[in-house]
Write an enzyme that holds these catalytic residues in place. Structure first.
Site, PDB file in Angstrom:
ATOM      1  CB  SER A 135      -0.883   0.003   1.258  1.00  0.00           C
ATOM      2  OG  SER A 135      -1.545   1.234   1.441  1.00  0.00           O
ATOM      3  CE1 TYR A 148      -4.113  -2.382   5.053  1.00  0.00           C
ATOM      4  CE2 TYR A 148      -3.307  -0.217   4.401  1.00  0.00           C
ATOM      5  CZ  TYR A 148      -3.711  -1.486   4.071  1.00  0.00           C
ATOM      6  OH  TYR A 148      -3.709  -1.877   2.756  1.00  0.00           O
TER       7      TYR A 148
END
Length: 277
Positions: A135, A148
């Site tokens: 990501s 995250y």
């Protein structure tokens, strides 16, 4: 005639995994798509895709799923696309340690277990490709995404290390770093937030309302959001190029953040990121 290449993809019930499984099958790959819930095993009915159960929080499920995938592929797995993940929102001070641990079980430890199984098999074969879907939040951090962020930062470090350690083998390792992609990611993140974060009694209560508005938006609230086809395009390159890239940026925000991280001081970068929280 070339031999059909096999690939195991995790997290295929929706979003990037689902789309890429369909497209790779159309492109001639033998696709083994994994899902976490039995109710999703019929997702690929009417296609040539084999769908299996694989729960990234359960080591035995990972091992069983890998053995099933290997049997389907007649004992040779050419590629692994680790994709199954979720986001746990919440301020760091509000994250119960057990919730942070769960985030790592799915986004990091499960991937590691599966990757090690794949590496062992690919060493026997003498070749293989491993692609991790990371990501933009593996490059930079954003407020209220600490769990995250941490899982993706850890993944990036482990993957970079693995790539160097396998440099003398014929096993290629790549990272894909998407920014905002159309998927059910926000929907799942909102559910995780409401389940695990005591937002009503938090010092961040005001900021949390903005987060809930963002996660609950019906349309993509972020600029530059792309469809899963953007990820598929670079995934295909990572699978077929003679020399795949170590990193693939996807979406403008990833390119921008990669550039700003090299250009700005940490303090200046924090100011930019705080405006986009």
């Amino acid at each position: 005639m070339s031999v059909q290449k096999s690939i195991l993809i995790t997290g295929c019930s929706t979003g990037i995994g689902y789309y890429c499984a369909l497209q790779l099958s159309k492109a001639g790959f033998q696709v083994i798509a994994s899902v976490r819930n039995a109710k999703d095993l019929n997702k690929f009915e009417g296609t040539n895709i084999h769908c299996i159960l694989l729960d990234l929080v359960c080591e035995q499920s990972i091992k069983d799923g890998f053995e099933q995938a290997l049997a389907i592929a007649n004992g040779r797995l050419d590629a692994l696309f680790n994709n199954g993940a979720y986001g746990q929102p919440g301020a760091v001070e509000d994250l119960p340690t057990e919730v942070l641990r769960k985030q790592f079980e799915v986004n990091f430890f499960g991937w590691h277990t599966l990757t090690c199984l794949a590496v062992a098999q690919m060493r026997k074969q003498g070749a293989g490709r491993i692609i991790h879907n990371s990501s933009v939040l593996g490059l930079v951090a954003l407020p209220y995404r600490g769990a995250y962020n941490a899982s993706k930062f850890a993944l990036e470090g482990l993957t970079d290390t693995l790539r160097m350690e396998l440099s003398n083998s014929n096993i290629q390792v790549s990272l894909i770093e998407p920014g905002p992609i159309v998927s059910k990611f926000r929907e799942n993140a909102k559910a995780a937030f409401l389940q695990h974060i005591d937002h009503a009694n938090s010092a961040h209560q005001k900021e949390y309302q903005a987060q809930l508005n963002r996660l609950g938006a019906e349309d993509a609230p972020q600029k530059f959001t792309l469809g899963p086809d953007a990820v598929y395009k670079v995934l295909l390159h990572a699978l077929t190029a003679p020399r795949p890239k170590a990193r693939y940026y996807v979406t403008f925000p990833t390119y921008l953040m990669g550039y700003l991280k090299r250009l700005l001081s940490s303090r200046m970068l924090d100011k930019v990121l705080m405006k986009n929280r």
